[in-house]
Every structure is written in C-alpha cells, then in structure tokens.
Design a protein around this motif. Sequence first.
Motif, PDB file in Angstrom:
ATOM      1  N   GLU A   1       1.002  18.375   3.397  1.00 52.37           N
ATOM      2  CA  GLU A   1       0.825  19.178   4.602  1.00 52.37           C
ATOM      3  C   GLU A   1       1.657  20.447   4.443  1.00 52.37           C
ATOM      4  OE1 GLU A   1       1.837  16.928   8.047  1.00 52.37           O
ATOM      5  OE2 GLU A   1       0.210  15.457   7.770  1.00 52.37           O
ATOM      6  N   GLY A   2       1.013  21.519   4.021  1.00 56.94           N
ATOM      7  CA  GLY A   2       1.726  22.763   3.773  1.00 56.94           C
ATOM      8  C   GLY A   2       2.725  22.578   2.643  1.00 56.94           C
ATOM      9  N   ASN A   3       3.989  22.846   2.924  1.00 63.93           N
ATOM     10  CA  ASN A   3       5.012  22.636   1.898  1.00 63.93           C
ATOM     11  C   ASN A   3       5.761  21.315   2.102  1.00 63.93           C
ATOM     12  OD1 ASN A   3       6.360  23.361   4.202  1.00 63.93           O
ATOM     13  ND2 ASN A   3       7.833  24.721   3.172  1.00 63.93           N
ATOM     14  N   LYS A   4       5.089  20.377   2.767  1.00 64.46           N
ATOM     15  CA  LYS A   4       5.648  19.038   2.950  1.00 64.46           C
ATOM     16  C   LYS A   4       4.805  18.015   2.205  1.00 64.46           C
ATOM     17  CE  LYS A   4       7.757  19.563   7.525  1.00 64.46           C
ATOM     18  NZ  LYS A   4       7.720  19.074   8.942  1.00 64.46           N
ATOM     19  N   ILE A   5       5.491  17.118   1.504  1.00 65.32           N
ATOM     20  CA  ILE A   5       4.842  15.967   0.888  1.00 65.32           C
ATOM     21  C   ILE A   5       5.277  14.750   1.683  1.00 65.32           C
ATOM     22  CG2 ILE A   5       4.619  14.548  -1.179  1.00 65.32           C
ATOM     23  CD1 ILE A   5       5.416  17.078  -2.796  1.00 65.32           C
ATOM     24  N   ILE A   6       4.320  14.024   2.194  1.00 69.74           N
ATOM     25  CA  ILE A   6       4.629  12.827   2.978  1.00 69.74           C
ATOM     26  C   ILE A   6       4.177  11.607   2.183  1.00 69.74           C
ATOM     27  CG2 ILE A   6       4.261  11.600   5.146  1.00 69.74           C
ATOM     28  CD1 ILE A   6       3.565  14.334   6.395  1.00 69.74           C
ATOM     29  N   TYR A   7       5.141  10.780   1.837  1.00 68.36           N
ATOM     30  CA  TYR A   7       4.847   9.545   1.095  1.00 68.36           C
ATOM     31  C   TYR A   7       5.089   8.360   2.027  1.00 68.36           C
ATOM     32  CZ  TYR A   7       5.232   5.735  -2.297  1.00 68.36           C
ATOM     33  OH  TYR A   7       5.071   4.557  -2.980  1.00 68.36           O
ATOM     34  N   ILE A   8       4.080   7.513   2.164  1.00 69.30           N
ATOM     35  CA  ILE A   8       4.169   6.348   3.058  1.00 69.30           C
ATOM     36  C   ILE A   8       3.858   5.094   2.256  1.00 69.30           C
ATOM     37  CG2 ILE A   8       3.239   5.232   5.117  1.00 69.30           C
ATOM     38  CD1 ILE A   8       2.366   8.051   6.069  1.00 69.30           C
ATOM     39  N   GLN A   9       4.734   4.094   2.366  1.00 76.20           N
ATOM     40  CA  GLN A   9       4.436   2.812   1.724  1.00 76.20           C
ATOM     41  C   GLN A   9       4.754   1.671   2.692  1.00 76.20           C
ATOM     42  OE1 GLN A   9       6.819   2.790  -1.867  1.00 76.20           O
ATOM     43  NE2 GLN A   9       8.526   1.746  -0.852  1.00 76.20           N
ATOM     44  N   ASN A  10       3.889   0.681   2.664  1.00 81.34           N
ATOM     45  CA  ASN A  10       4.044  -0.495   3.525  1.00 81.34           C
ATOM     46  C   ASN A  10       3.957  -1.751   2.665  1.00 81.34           C
ATOM     47  OD1 ASN A  10       4.034   0.518   6.453  1.00 81.34           O
ATOM     48  ND2 ASN A  10       2.274   1.592   5.559  1.00 81.34           N
ATOM     49  N   THR A  11       4.901  -2.647   2.890  1.00 80.23           N
ATOM     50  CA  THR A  11       4.984  -3.881   2.112  1.00 80.23           C
ATOM     51  C   THR A  11       5.072  -5.065   3.058  1.00 80.23           C
ATOM     52  OG1 THR A  11       6.316  -2.633   0.511  1.00 80.23           O
ATOM     53  CG2 THR A  11       6.177  -5.021   0.202  1.00 80.23           C
ATOM     54  N   GLU A  12       4.397  -6.138   2.721  1.00 79.09           N
ATOM     55  CA  GLU A  12       4.552  -7.401   3.445  1.00 79.09           C
ATOM     56  C   GLU A  12       4.664  -8.528   2.428  1.00 79.09           C
ATOM     57  OE1 GLU A  12       2.509 -10.250   6.873  1.00 79.09           O
ATOM     58  OE2 GLU A  12       1.390  -8.533   6.069  1.00 79.09           O
ATOM     59  N   ILE A  13       5.747  -9.293   2.499  1.00 77.81           N
ATOM     60  CA  ILE A  13       5.944 -10.455   1.647  1.00 77.81           C
ATOM     61  C   ILE A  13       5.841 -11.691   2.536  1.00 77.81           C
ATOM     62  CG2 ILE A  13       7.483 -11.636   0.055  1.00 77.81           C
ATOM     63  CD1 ILE A  13       6.437  -8.943  -0.962  1.00 77.81           C
ATOM     64  N   ILE A  14       4.894 -12.556   2.219  1.00 81.50           N
ATOM     65  CA  ILE A  14       4.553 -13.677   3.101  1.00 81.50           C
ATOM     66  C   ILE A  14       5.358 -14.923   2.725  1.00 81.50           C
ATOM     67  CG2 ILE A  14       2.662 -15.163   3.883  1.00 81.50           C
ATOM     68  CD1 ILE A  14       0.756 -12.841   3.151  1.00 81.50           C
ATOM     69  N   SER A  15       5.845 -15.626   3.753  1.00 86.75           N
ATOM     70  CA  SER A  15       6.523 -16.902   3.517  1.00 86.75           C
ATOM     71  C   SER A  15       5.541 -17.896   2.912  1.00 86.75           C
ATOM     72  CB  SER A  15       7.063 -17.476   4.834  1.00 86.75           C
ATOM     73  OG  SER A  15       7.965 -16.595   5.441  1.00 86.75           O
ATOM     74  N   GLY A  16       6.054 -18.742   2.034  1.00 86.04           N
ATOM     75  CA  GLY A  16       5.188 -19.772   1.470  1.00 86.04           C
ATOM     76  C   GLY A  16       5.775 -20.370   0.222  1.00 86.04           C
TER      77      GLY A  16
ATOM     78  N   SER B   1       0.850  -1.192   0.000  1.00 87.38           N
ATOM     79  CA  SER B   1       0.000   0.000   0.000  1.00 87.38           C
ATOM     80  C   SER B   1       0.883   1.239   0.000  1.00 87.38           C
ATOM     81  CB  SER B   1      -0.928   0.017   1.213  1.00 87.38           C
ATOM     82  OG  SER B   1      -0.182   0.146   2.405  1.00 87.38           O
ATOM     83  N   SER B   2       0.378   2.297  -0.600  1.00 86.04           N
ATOM     84  CA  SER B   2       1.096   3.567  -0.576  1.00 86.04           C
ATOM     85  C   SER B   2       0.085   4.701  -0.548  1.00 86.04           C
ATOM     86  CB  SER B   2       1.996   3.706  -1.804  1.00 86.04           C
ATOM     87  OG  SER B   2       1.240   3.923  -2.975  1.00 86.04           O
ATOM     88  N   GLN B   3       0.494   5.790   0.053  1.00 89.31           N
ATOM     89  CA  GLN B   3      -0.346   6.977   0.049  1.00 89.31           C
ATOM     90  C   GLN B   3       0.532   8.224   0.084  1.00 89.31           C
ATOM     91  OE1 GLN B   3      -1.531   6.531   4.745  1.00 89.31           O
ATOM     92  NE2 GLN B   3      -2.776   7.876   3.506  1.00 89.31           N
ATOM     93  N   SER B   4       0.033   9.284  -0.522  1.00 91.32           N
ATOM     94  CA  SER B   4       0.739  10.566  -0.560  1.00 91.32           C
ATOM     95  C   SER B   4      -0.109  11.620   0.141  1.00 91.32           C
ATOM     96  CB  SER B   4       0.995  10.983  -2.008  1.00 91.32           C
ATOM     97  OG  SER B   4       1.749  10.013  -2.697  1.00 91.32           O
ATOM     98  N   LEU B   5       0.518  12.356   1.028  1.00 88.95           N
ATOM     99  CA  LEU B   5      -0.185  13.387   1.791  1.00 88.95           C
ATOM    100  C   LEU B   5       0.515  14.723   1.581  1.00 88.95           C
ATOM    101  CD1 LEU B   5      -0.455  11.396   5.153  1.00 88.95           C
ATOM    102  CD2 LEU B   5      -2.212  11.572   3.376  1.00 88.95           C
TER     103      LEU B   5
END
Length: 625
Positions: A580-595, A574-578
């Motif tokens: 806030e004023g003159n700040k860009i906050i990019y957040i990404q989360n990854t999960e790779i499952i054993s199998g 998942s990723s999202q861009s926010l």
Amino acid sequence: MKRLLILTIGAFLISCLQAQVGGLYENASAIVKDRKAVFTQTDINNATYKVTEVITILNKQGEDFGHFYVYGDKFRELKDFSGVIKNAAGAVVKKIGKKDLSISSLSESFKTDDYSISYESKHPAYPYTVEYTYEMRMKNGIIAYPPFAPIDNYRQSVENAHYTIELPADIKLRYHSNFDCDIKERTENNKRIYTFSAINLKAIDREPLSPVSREIIPLVYIAPSDFCYDSFCGNLSNWNNLGSWISGLLKDRDILPVDFVGKLHDMTKDAKTDREKVAIVYKYLQDNTRYVSIQLGIGGYRPIEAASVLKTRFGDCKGQTNLMKAMLKAIDIPSNYCVISMGDDKELLPDFPSFNQNNHVILLVPLRNDSIWLECTSATAPFGYIHDDIAGHDALVISDGGGKICRLPTYTSKQNKKESRLQINISEDGTAKGDIAFVEHLIGYDYAKNYYNILSNDREKVVEYINANVSMPKIQIGEINTSENKSALPSCSLTLKYEAMDFASKTGTRLFIPVCPLKKSYYNVFSATKREFDIERNNGFSESDTIIIQIPEMYTPESLPKDISLTTDFGTFSSQSLLEGNKIIYIQNTEIISGRYSKERYKEIKDFFGEIATAIKRKIVIKKS
C-alpha cells in the motif's frame, strides 16, 4: 598426570562396558547396575524399607542420578545409612556416613513437619559409581508403598532392579504397571510376598511434545486396599471410598465465628445472584489471606480449620480452599472441596485410586447451569478463570457421599490466542524504529504473567518478556505500557516504542528486511530423523501477527514473500503480503490444534512445523530506484 591416567582408564572402561552391555549405554547418562529393595510391613501402621543400590554415573548430565534424597516426617524416619563412591578403576575414593547427610531447614514459604535428607555425590572424573545402603522406618500408618521405579527419569538405564514387598496375610495389595514388569505373588509363613523385577531396561531419550512421562518411564504404582493413617482408616478399592476418607477429614473444619458470618451476610446482601455473591467472597479471600505451604498433621491431607486460617490470614491450598468453602456455606451456597494434580498428568487412573496422583486442592461451586472452579491460593487469579495448570485435568470432587472424578473445562486453540502488531519504519541505513503491541490471551496470559511478569512494576522483568519475543539486533526499548483484562477469559497487553540499529542489512542499493522479527523457536521443536513415541500437543494455541513496514523514500519492493496457505490435521498456517504505497503489510495467522498423533505421522507434523519455521525466516528485498 594422575588425573590424566584416571580419565584414560575411565574412557577405556566405558568402551569395554559398551561392548559388553551394548544397548544399555545408548542415550544413557547413568546406569543402575543393581537395585534391591525390601518393604516389610508388620501391621497396618508399621513397616521397614531397606534399599541397596549401585549406580554408575557416565557423564555430567547423569550426576543427579547419583544423589541421595529421602523425606522424613512423623510417618517416615531414616534409621540407617551408608554409602561409598568408587572411581573408574573400582577403588573407593569416598566413604559416606549419616554424619555427611544434609537435613533441610524450613523457609518462610513453608510451615511443615516434613524434612528432607540428602547427599550430593560428586567426583571429578567419569565414570564413577555410587553405592548406597539405607533403611527407612514407616510408622503411624501406611497409605502407599514406595513405587517400583527401576528408571528414575530419562537417560538412565537399568541392568537389574528387584523389589520385594512382604505383608501380613490379612493385608491386600493393589498395583498398576505401565510396562511389562515381571510380577510374582506367593503366600509363605502366613505372609503375602510380592516381587517386582526388571532387567536390561534401555535408557529413554526425551522427545519434544511426548506423552506424559507416566506413560513412558517404567513405573508400578503400589498401594494397600485398606489402610489407617494417623488413626484415620479407609479403603482404596475405588475413588468414591477415597473421597469418603477425605470427606471425613473435613468434618467440623468449616466452623466460623458468629460475628464473621454476620459480616459475610452484610457483604453480600446487595448481590443480585449467587454468582455475584461467590465473586464477592472470593475477592475477600484473595485480599485477606496469603498462600503458605503447610504440611502438618496427617501428612498434609487435612486442612487447617477455617477459623484458624481466617485468624492468621494464611493457609495452604487445603486451608484456603476449606475457608472459601466455609464462607460460602455460611451464606447458604454449597460447594465441593476437590483434589487435583498440578503436574503433567491430567488424567487420574480410573481403576487405580491412590494418593500419589494428586498434589493440589481447588473448589467447585456447582451453581445451576454455571459451575465455577476456583483457585483459592492465588491473590490475583481472575474470578472464574481456570488456569493452565489445572485446565482439562481430572479432579476428585468430594461430597458427603464420597468422591467422584470430574474433568475440568479446557480452552480451544482459538481462545489461547496471541496477537502481535509491529510498526517498523526503516531508514536507508537499515535502522528500524516504531511501535510494538502484544496481547496474550488465556494460556499466554498465564505464561506472560507468571513467567515473565508482564504486569510487573519491575521494568527489567517486562524487558525480559520483550527480549524473549522480539528478534531485533541492538534494540533500544523506550516507553512501555501494560494493562490487564481480569475477566473469566483474561488477557494482558503490552505496548512499547523501540529503535533497532542494523535491523535491515544493506548490500549495494538493496535492503534485506526480516519479514517476521518475532522469536518463534517453538516451531523448530522437531529435529530428529525418527520418532519413538507419539506426539501430543496438550495446549493448542493460535497466533495473529501483523507487521507493517514503512520503507524509505526512493525504494521499491523487489521481492515480497509469496502467500502461503497450509491446512493439516495438526493446524493451519497462512501468510500474505500487501503493498500500500510505501507500506508493506505482512500478515500471518497460525493455529496449532490440541491432540495426540501417532508416531507414524511424525514426518507429516515435522514437515508442517518446518514449513512454518521456514516461512517466518523469509526476507523482503527492497531496492533503491
């Protein structure tokens, strides 16, 4: 001119051979033209092993297949050897004799009566052919027969391989094959004769995230049922019996000096629980002994006496584990010596006990509701931490009653987490500066600590870790700080200050900013259009990345990456861009499952990884007002 002629002849011969043999050249860097081996056992202690092999080396990547390599010790001795190297036209260009072989010397890290015997075959033009004939003498006991391994490794094919084992009628043989090997058995002149044959085996190309090679590379394990080794006799019909044999080797090896036993009681007298006592003794082991590989006595299977390791302050995995076991016994805490594999093979073959499936020793302390697995060779491993090389592996737990297979715990993808946080202050000329912080948990702790030495006092080694993780051109690294959490679920952390020229590219009034300036090449692992083998991810992991971008004054975002949410059987992203004023906050989360996933699902998993790789490469566009 002569070299050019040889190269031309070589290319012509390869094209002719490819036309004749066809598939044996596909993916191949070397071809075993013919390999014949005969193992003749005269009694429970003695045998000869005669081998003739002809190998054609097709290119530089196949050179290793042409080298000669065997081990010698008090149980194995090279009696005879000869060899030749032939050029593409079949002419002998080099004769090799025993005098040309190299005998290994000992290093500071080893104390052993083993030695290696080797020869590196080289020829300037391909193809060339190497032929070896040699004879080994086996003595003082036989615990395993040389396996039938017609293919040594990936990218090698086989025209013909044949292996014969001749045994006295009263000696029984067991085998385990992972492929459709032609196996025959007969009795002749009061001998048991076994033959193993393979013809026209195509080369196997290595694929990323494949199952262990033991499933893929053709192999037949071969071992006796009853054996003697340096006068220690046993039976290999089940794992319990093998455990009984190892248990016999440990007998009377745990005796410690009386005054030291008193010291142990004094060290632990204030501990409130047995776990605290174990931690105190483990810390003593780590502080007062160091690892040295010792392969003395009966093939390296019997540990040095605990008192000797205590006195010399060094030992191998067997010796240090046995000392730890002896110290715990002295304070009335029972524990179990365990043999385990440190390789890719996590599982022991349940119906085929043998010696060559394990190469390491650890200790199990079975406290009530709190079993502790201890790696006794490491001076720095956190107490109670099961490191990546053994987590989830089968271990043969040794007791007075024999051996029992137990599976070590493993860690979840969420526990194997990496956290990254980047503060990026962008200047109008595209320069970036700020702070970066990494936290590596469990599997990442192992990797960062052991391979990149994130906690090293050597700045160059720490910088190597940074450069392996940060994708910024012309980066200048300033102050670096590191720390370590040595709990049973350990982690290590790193923070740094940096400046990077030309980080954002400028076109007119626009700046193009990489959304995730982190190196994540492991998401580009799949490139082939088809798949031959299943996909197996042994160590699941998760990543949490936060990138905070401070944009220059007078600039506004023109294009931000779209939010993404992917959920599959293989993992999530998942990723999202926010803004806030003159700040860009990019957040990404990854999960790779054993199998383990069927090769039929290759396109699905390839597409999933591809979408992650594409998302990471996106850019933010900002424009001057």
